[in-house]
Design a protein around this motif. Structure first.
Motif, PDB file in Angstrom:
ATOM      1  N   LEU A  50       0.835  -1.211   0.000  1.00 33.51           N
ATOM      2  CA  LEU A  50       0.000   0.000   0.000  1.00 33.51           C
ATOM      3  C   LEU A  50       0.869   1.260   0.000  1.00 33.51           C
ATOM      4  O   LEU A  50       0.379   2.363   0.254  1.00 33.51           O
ATOM      5  N   GLY A  51       2.155   1.092  -0.272  1.00 30.15           N
ATOM      6  CA  GLY A  51       3.059   2.255  -0.361  1.00 30.15           C
ATOM      7  C   GLY A  51       3.219   2.958   0.972  1.00 30.15           C
ATOM      8  O   GLY A  51       3.351   4.185   1.026  1.00 30.15           O
ATOM      9  N   GLU A 101      -8.210   7.306   3.913  1.00 33.42           N
ATOM     10  CA  GLU A 101      -7.193   6.252   4.098  1.00 33.42           C
ATOM     11  C   GLU A 101      -7.797   4.895   3.731  1.00 33.42           C
ATOM     12  O   GLU A 101      -8.848   4.527   4.239  1.00 33.42           O
ATOM     13  N   ILE A 102      -7.097   4.161   2.880  1.00 32.52           N
ATOM     14  CA  ILE A 102      -7.642   2.867   2.429  1.00 32.52           C
ATOM     15  C   ILE A 102      -7.454   1.769   3.473  1.00 32.52           C
ATOM     16  O   ILE A 102      -8.230   0.815   3.531  1.00 32.52           O
ATOM     17  N   ASP A 103      -6.429   1.891   4.305  1.00 32.11           N
ATOM     18  CA  ASP A 103      -6.099   0.815   5.250  1.00 32.11           C
ATOM     19  C   ASP A 103      -6.928   0.984   6.524  1.00 32.11           C
ATOM     20  O   ASP A 103      -6.741   1.945   7.282  1.00 32.11           O
ATOM     21  N   ARG A 124     -12.609   5.768   5.616  1.00 31.71           N
ATOM     22  CA  ARG A 124     -11.908   4.526   5.232  1.00 31.71           C
ATOM     23  C   ARG A 124     -12.331   4.196   3.813  1.00 31.71           C
ATOM     24  O   ARG A 124     -13.338   3.543   3.574  1.00 31.71           O
ATOM     25  N   GLN A 125     -11.577   4.717   2.840  1.00 34.62           N
ATOM     26  CA  GLN A 125     -11.966   4.538   1.438  1.00 34.62           C
ATOM     27  C   GLN A 125     -10.758   4.569   0.520  1.00 34.62           C
ATOM     28  O   GLN A 125      -9.693   5.063   0.897  1.00 34.62           O
ATOM     29  N   ASN A 126     -10.979   4.095  -0.690  1.00 35.94           N
ATOM     30  CA  ASN A 126      -9.981   4.215  -1.752  1.00 35.94           C
ATOM     31  C   ASN A 126     -10.139   5.613  -2.359  1.00 35.94           C
ATOM     32  O   ASN A 126     -11.224   5.957  -2.836  1.00 35.94           O
TER      33      ASN A 126
END
Ligand code: SAM
Length: 312
Positions: A50-51, A101-103, A124-126
């Motif tokens: 996830l970089g 934040e995706i995580d 909490r999203q892409n």
């Protein structure tokens, strides 16, 4: 287990902490330690996929925030807040911070560690699926929006495209990207870094490199240097482009075959033939024996306008 996982896991033997701390430059030791403490507290490991390279340098964080020039009636959308290296500072300055934040793990830790929950929303999203217009609509008390993010490098291009598509909703974006990528955004003709991406971005924004960041400012260290780029939205492009679709088609056709002369690559555009190339050269004033990396954005605009006149 590699160092990436080991240093971020709660199982790191305390004997290693001493040498690890010694390896961190003094100016960023505090930021590194506090984020490490958070990782330890929640038993988290960072995910390379996830970089996740966290910014561990307070000076750099301050400089990024300064590049945004936040006013107290403004809102900020943050891309990938991680453990909040920028988020807490943003919340102290802006009327509203929306951090995407995706995580799930990092998003909940950040929620738990955010004291000014009034001004900060953590989604909490892409980011690629986030509708910026929807965020803007949800907070009518915000006068203007800005975007910031130390981007996850595995999707830099996709995020940039998303920013271009969402540009009407924010005034500036300050993003951290790989240095090499940053150079491609700001460069002009005659350099190897000049590409269709440079033109696409410069057509919509005024991009500038604010400063370069050494790998040691992040934890874990990335392999390459990074650069902070500010994208200032253009009200409207200064170019006189009569058909944007054709303009970008011309750019794609030529850069898609960047080693060929324009005379050859432009034949892909329906209606252009070897016979009407002379007319195209005269009308546009552009030398068709050149390759695309030698053509300025203004010349591409003239070329596309002349193609429009010829093929209709
Ligand atoms: N902003 C933090 C900092 O400077 O320390 C973290 C930066 S880290 C380079 C990139 C962050 O983006 C990570 O927290 C990662 O989980 C998050 N991320 C990765 N892909 C994402 C996506 N598609 N949408 C939102 N966040 C994403």
């Amino acid at each position: 287990m590699d160092l990436w996982q080991a240093v971020t896991a709660h199982i790191l033997p305390s004997s290693i902490w001493g040498s690890l701390i010694a390896a961190v430059p003094l100016f960023c030791a505090f930021a590194t330690l506090s984020q490490m403490a958070t990782l330890r507290k929640y038993g988290l490991t960072l995910r390379k996929s996830l970089g996740q390279h966290i910014l561990a340098d307070d000076n750099i964080a301050e400089k990024i925030i300064a590049g945004l020039d936040i006013q107290d009636d403004e809102g900020v959308i943050e891309i990938g807040p991680g453990l909040g290296a920028l988020t807490h500072r943003l919340a102290a300055l802006a009327r509203r911070v929306v951090a995407v934040e995706i995580d799930e793990r990092l998003a909940s830790v950040l929620k738990a560690e955010t004291s000014d929950a009034q001004a900060t929303s953590i989604l909490r999203q892409n980011i690629l699926k986030v509708d910026f217009g929807q965020i803007v609509k949800s907070y009518p008390d915000v006068a203007r929006w800005k975007v910031v993010g130390n981007l996850p490098y595995y999707i830099t291009s996709a995020i940039l495209m998303h920013l271009v598509e969402s540009r009407e909703h924010f005034s500036i974006a300050v993003i951290t990207v790989q240095e090499e990528f940053a150079r491609r955004l700001v460069t002009g003709p005659g350099t190897k870094d000049y590409s269709s991406l440079s033109i696409y971005v410069q057509y919509h924004f005024h991009p500038e490199i604010l400063f370069v960041i050494k790998p040691t400012s992040f934890f874990p260290r990335p392999d390459v240097r990074s650069a902070v780029v500010r994208l200032s939205g253009l009200e409207r492009s200064p170019l006189d482009v009569r058909d944007e679709g054709l303009f970008f088609q011309t750019i794609r056709a030529t850069f898609g075959q960047r080693r060929k002369t324009l005379r050859r690559s432009l034949r892909q555009i329906p209606g252009l033939t070897p016979e009407n190339m002379g007319e195209l050269g005269r009308m546009s004033g552009v030398g068709l024996n050149n390759r695309p990396e030698d053509i300025s954005i203004q010349e591409f605009a003239s070329l596309a306008n002349a193609i429009k006149d010829i093929v209709g």
